[in-house]
Design a protein around this motif. Sequence first.
Motif, PDB file in Angstrom:
ATOM      1  N   ALA A 148       0.828  -1.210   0.000  1.00 21.29           N
ATOM      2  CA  ALA A 148       0.000   0.000   0.000  1.00 21.29           C
ATOM      3  C   ALA A 148       0.861   1.258   0.000  1.00 21.29           C
ATOM      4  CB  ALA A 148      -0.932  -0.002   1.208  1.00 21.29           C
ATOM      5  N   GLU A 149       1.940   1.253   0.787  1.00 20.04           N
ATOM      6  CA  GLU A 149       2.787   2.445   0.807  1.00 20.04           C
ATOM      7  C   GLU A 149       3.495   2.654  -0.526  1.00 20.04           C
ATOM      8  OE1 GLU A 149       6.521   4.619   2.991  1.00 20.04           O
ATOM      9  OE2 GLU A 149       5.592   2.956   4.085  1.00 20.04           O
ATOM     10  N   ARG A 150       3.959   1.590  -1.130  1.00 22.41           N
ATOM     11  CA  ARG A 150       4.606   1.729  -2.442  1.00 22.41           C
ATOM     12  C   ARG A 150       3.624   2.280  -3.482  1.00 22.41           C
ATOM     13  NH1 ARG A 150       9.682   0.259  -3.090  1.00 22.41           N
ATOM     14  NH2 ARG A 150      10.698  -1.290  -1.735  1.00 22.41           N
ATOM     15  N   GLU A 151       2.385   1.831  -3.413  1.00 23.43           N
ATOM     16  CA  GLU A 151       1.366   2.352  -4.331  1.00 23.43           C
ATOM     17  C   GLU A 151       1.151   3.845  -4.085  1.00 23.43           C
ATOM     18  OE1 GLU A 151      -1.652   2.360  -7.304  1.00 23.43           O
ATOM     19  OE2 GLU A 151      -0.009   0.961  -6.834  1.00 23.43           O
ATOM     20  N   ALA A 152       1.154   4.246  -2.820  1.00 22.69           N
ATOM     21  CA  ALA A 152       0.961   5.653  -2.483  1.00 22.69           C
ATOM     22  C   ALA A 152       2.090   6.516  -3.048  1.00 22.69           C
ATOM     23  CB  ALA A 152       0.868   5.819  -0.967  1.00 22.69           C
ATOM     24  N   TRP A 153       3.320   6.078  -2.882  1.00 26.16           N
ATOM     25  CA  TRP A 153       4.449   6.856  -3.404  1.00 26.16           C
ATOM     26  C   TRP A 153       4.421   6.909  -4.933  1.00 26.16           C
ATOM     27  CZ3 TRP A 153       6.579  10.338  -0.778  1.00 26.16           C
ATOM     28  CH2 TRP A 153       6.789  10.200   0.592  1.00 26.16           C
ATOM     29  N   LYS A 154       4.010   5.825  -5.548  1.00 21.48           N
ATOM     30  CA  LYS A 154       3.893   5.804  -7.015  1.00 21.48           C
ATOM     31  C   LYS A 154       2.884   6.848  -7.485  1.00 21.48           C
ATOM     32  CE  LYS A 154       2.302   2.729 -10.737  1.00 21.48           C
ATOM     33  NZ  LYS A 154       1.763   1.364 -11.016  1.00 21.48           N
ATOM     34  N   MET A 155       1.733   6.918  -6.802  1.00 23.42           N
ATOM     35  CA  MET A 155       0.691   7.867  -7.198  1.00 23.42           C
ATOM     36  C   MET A 155       1.092   9.307  -6.869  1.00 23.42           C
ATOM     37  SD  MET A 155      -2.841   5.824  -6.330  1.00 23.42           S
ATOM     38  CE  MET A 155      -3.857   7.119  -7.072  1.00 23.42           C
ATOM     39  N   ALA A 156       1.781   9.481  -5.735  1.00 23.24           N
ATOM     40  CA  ALA A 156       2.211  10.830  -5.354  1.00 23.24           C
ATOM     41  C   ALA A 156       3.183  11.406  -6.379  1.00 23.24           C
ATOM     42  CB  ALA A 156       2.853  10.801  -3.969  1.00 23.24           C
ATOM     43  N   LYS A 157       4.071  10.561  -6.865  1.00 22.62           N
ATOM     44  CA  LYS A 157       5.084  11.026  -7.815  1.00 22.62           C
ATOM     45  C   LYS A 157       4.529  11.238  -9.216  1.00 22.62           C
ATOM     46  CE  LYS A 157       8.809   8.917  -5.163  1.00 22.62           C
ATOM     47  NZ  LYS A 157       9.726   7.766  -5.020  1.00 22.62           N
ATOM     48  N   ALA A 158       3.313  10.746  -9.465  1.00 24.52           N
ATOM     49  CA  ALA A 158       2.704  10.888 -10.791  1.00 24.52           C
ATOM     50  C   ALA A 158       1.944  12.195 -10.943  1.00 24.52           C
ATOM     51  CB  ALA A 158       1.776   9.706 -11.069  1.00 24.52           C
ATOM     52  N   GLN A 159       1.916  13.021  -9.872  1.00 26.26           N
ATOM     53  CA  GLN A 159       1.216  14.307  -9.929  1.00 26.26           C
ATOM     54  C   GLN A 159       2.025  15.346  -9.142  1.00 26.26           C
ATOM     55  OE1 GLN A 159      -0.593  15.648  -6.842  1.00 26.26           O
ATOM     56  NE2 GLN A 159       0.976  14.232  -6.061  1.00 26.26           N
ATOM     57  N   THR A 160       1.592  16.600  -9.187  1.00 27.22           N
ATOM     58  CA  THR A 160       2.382  17.665  -8.560  1.00 27.22           C
ATOM     59  C   THR A 160       1.580  18.568  -7.619  1.00 27.22           C
ATOM     60  OG1 THR A 160       2.002  19.095 -10.489  1.00 27.22           O
ATOM     61  CG2 THR A 160       4.020  17.771 -10.484  1.00 27.22           C
ATOM     62  N   ARG A 161       0.266  18.354  -7.483  1.00 24.59           N
ATOM     63  CA  ARG A 161      -0.533  19.289  -6.693  1.00 24.59           C
ATOM     64  C   ARG A 161      -0.462  19.013  -5.192  1.00 24.59           C
ATOM     65  NH1 ARG A 161      -5.350  18.400  -5.389  1.00 24.59           N
ATOM     66  NH2 ARG A 161      -5.925  17.220  -7.234  1.00 24.59           N
ATOM     67  N   TRP A 162      -0.510  17.757  -4.793  1.00 28.02           N
ATOM     68  CA  TRP A 162      -0.442  17.418  -3.373  1.00 28.02           C
ATOM     69  C   TRP A 162       0.838  16.642  -3.080  1.00 28.02           C
ATOM     70  CZ3 TRP A 162      -0.343  12.119  -2.814  1.00 28.02           C
ATOM     71  CH2 TRP A 162      -0.974  11.347  -3.802  1.00 28.02           C
ATOM     72  N   ASP A 163       1.299  16.779  -1.827  1.00 30.00           N
ATOM     73  CA  ASP A 163       2.472  16.000  -1.435  1.00 30.00           C
ATOM     74  C   ASP A 163       2.082  14.935  -0.415  1.00 30.00           C
ATOM     75  OD1 ASP A 163       2.190  17.419   0.939  1.00 30.00           O
ATOM     76  OD2 ASP A 163       3.952  18.668   0.627  1.00 30.00           O
ATOM     77  N   LEU A 164       2.978  13.986  -0.226  1.00 23.73           N
ATOM     78  CA  LEU A 164       2.714  12.824   0.621  1.00 23.73           C
ATOM     79  C   LEU A 164       3.715  12.781   1.768  1.00 23.73           C
ATOM     80  CD1 LEU A 164       1.220  10.063   1.081  1.00 23.73           C
ATOM     81  CD2 LEU A 164       2.964   9.029  -0.397  1.00 23.73           C
ATOM     82  N   VAL A 165       3.201  12.601   2.979  1.00 23.04           N
ATOM     83  CA  VAL A 165       4.041  12.374   4.155  1.00 23.04           C
ATOM     84  C   VAL A 165       3.578  11.065   4.796  1.00 23.04           C
ATOM     85  CG1 VAL A 165       4.928  13.304   6.307  1.00 23.04           C
ATOM     86  CG2 VAL A 165       4.180  14.875   4.501  1.00 23.04           C
ATOM     87  N   CYS A 166       4.513  10.162   5.060  1.00 15.84           N
ATOM     88  CA  CYS A 166       4.152   8.856   5.605  1.00 15.84           C
ATOM     89  C   CYS A 166       4.545   8.745   7.076  1.00 15.84           C
ATOM     90  CB  CYS A 166       4.822   7.732   4.823  1.00 15.84           C
ATOM     91  SG  CYS A 166       4.024   7.418   3.232  1.00 15.84           S
ATOM     92  N   ILE A 167       3.636   8.189   7.868  1.00 12.86           N
ATOM     93  CA  ILE A 167       3.862   7.909   9.277  1.00 12.86           C
ATOM     94  C   ILE A 167       3.968   6.398   9.427  1.00 12.86           C
ATOM     95  CG2 ILE A 167       2.885   8.052  11.601  1.00 12.86           C
ATOM     96  CD1 ILE A 167       3.859  10.731  10.454  1.00 12.86           C
ATOM     97  N   ASN A 168       5.134   5.922   9.891  1.00 19.03           N
ATOM     98  CA  ASN A 168       5.418   4.491  10.007  1.00 19.03           C
ATOM     99  C   ASN A 168       5.531   4.104  11.481  1.00 19.03           C
ATOM    100  OD1 ASN A 168       6.740   5.591   7.377  1.00 19.03           O
ATOM    101  ND2 ASN A 168       6.556   3.400   6.986  1.00 19.03           N
ATOM    102  N   PRO A 169       4.388   3.861  12.154  1.00 18.79           N
ATOM    103  CA  PRO A 169       4.436   3.554  13.587  1.00 18.79           C
ATOM    104  C   PRO A 169       4.953   2.148  13.859  1.00 18.79           C
ATOM    105  CG  PRO A 169       2.229   4.217  12.872  1.00 18.79           C
ATOM    106  CD  PRO A 169       3.011   3.898  11.657  1.00 18.79           C
ATOM    107  N   ALA A 170       5.581   1.996  15.036  1.00 16.93           N
ATOM    108  CA  ALA A 170       5.916   0.691  15.564  1.00 16.93           C
ATOM    109  C   ALA A 170       4.640   0.040  16.106  1.00 16.93           C
ATOM    110  CB  ALA A 170       6.975   0.853  16.652  1.00 16.93           C
ATOM    111  N   PHE A 171       4.794  -0.987  16.927  1.00 16.12           N
ATOM    112  CA  PHE A 171       3.637  -1.671  17.519  1.00 16.12           C
ATOM    113  C   PHE A 171       2.942  -0.695  18.465  1.00 16.12           C
ATOM    114  CE2 PHE A 171       2.033  -5.185  20.475  1.00 16.12           C
ATOM    115  CZ  PHE A 171       0.984  -5.519  19.635  1.00 16.12           C
TER     116      PHE A 171
END
Length: 353
Positions: free
Chosen positions: A174-197
């Motif tokens: 899912a995260e890889r798909e998100a980065w792929k889609m984020a890089k395919a456009q320029t209007r919005w940016d993506l910030v990822c939160i990667n929590p532990a347990f």
Amino acid sequence: MTLIDRNAPVLVTGASGYIASWIVRYLLEEGRTVHATVRDPSKKSSVGHLEAIAAKSGGKLKFFKAELLEQGSYDAAAQGCELVMHTASPFIIGGFTDANEALVRPAVEGTRNVLETCNRTASVKRVVLTTSIAAVFGDNQDLRKIPGGVFNEEHWNTSSSVDHQPYSYSKVAAEREAWKMAKAQTRWDLVCINPAFVLGPSLTKVSASTSIETIQNLGSGKLRTGVPRLMFSLVDVRDVAKAHILAGDIPAANGRHIIAAGEASLLDMAKMLAPKFPKYPFPKMEIPKAAAWLFGPLTAGISRKFVSTNVGWPLKLDNARSKRELGLQYRPIQTTLTEHFQQLIDDGLLKRR
């Protein structure tokens, strides 16, 4: 640099969830407007705690019905929002027969569905995605391949699959798909939160999670004979929620952020809890890995491959970026565990064997 108008509504997907509920609470307490998507806005057991929070806050809460796999179902909720917090994703470790249908497809297609809505919604400027350290690594033994012996945001899970650690595989896919889609456009940016347990108090009694089950098992007596040497990276749910809001509001925020307070084994957790709750039968020893390998599939529902690749292996994650760039301050692990355990007692969710 992305400046978010704090007067604009914030879309929070999966708003009744464990982490999302805290995000909604903090946003409402800041006086902000929240567009909250849930499966059934009329289901009081799901949304009642959020309505109660909204009534005591200076913010505004509006519910929208949406489904991860229903295209366009997030469009109405996104209208006017500059900031989107996408937390909705299945969190199931077992009990399913088809991992792809139960976990991977909803996670990947759900993420794609929400981000396609962002592509269609002119107001959206930033997406904060709830992902996981499961997208950074799959098994504890993966650490042996990492120079320096510490995972950081540059690392990606390459060891999980639909057949082995399917939940972890769903998060990295899912995260890889998100980065792929984020890089395919320029209007919005993506910030990822990667929590532990994620551990810590829930805002609703009906919340069911692996986090709650883990703490229940430690105190119920189920594991009184001993626990395997299994290391976890842990974090408080409230710190995870704060990380999302900081990631949304700080103009320079970008990329991935490991959100982790530190590491502890199952026995470490039991030792932190035992002095505070002396009447409960916490485990006092670790069982040999061979015993975990032999009996794990029968008594704990874990595979022998999981035991081989996780039990006995060390674990270390670097949380420096979250502290440096988001300014995040972490609660002590013992505080998180103690408050979580006390809540389970107060809510009647902890029964001794």
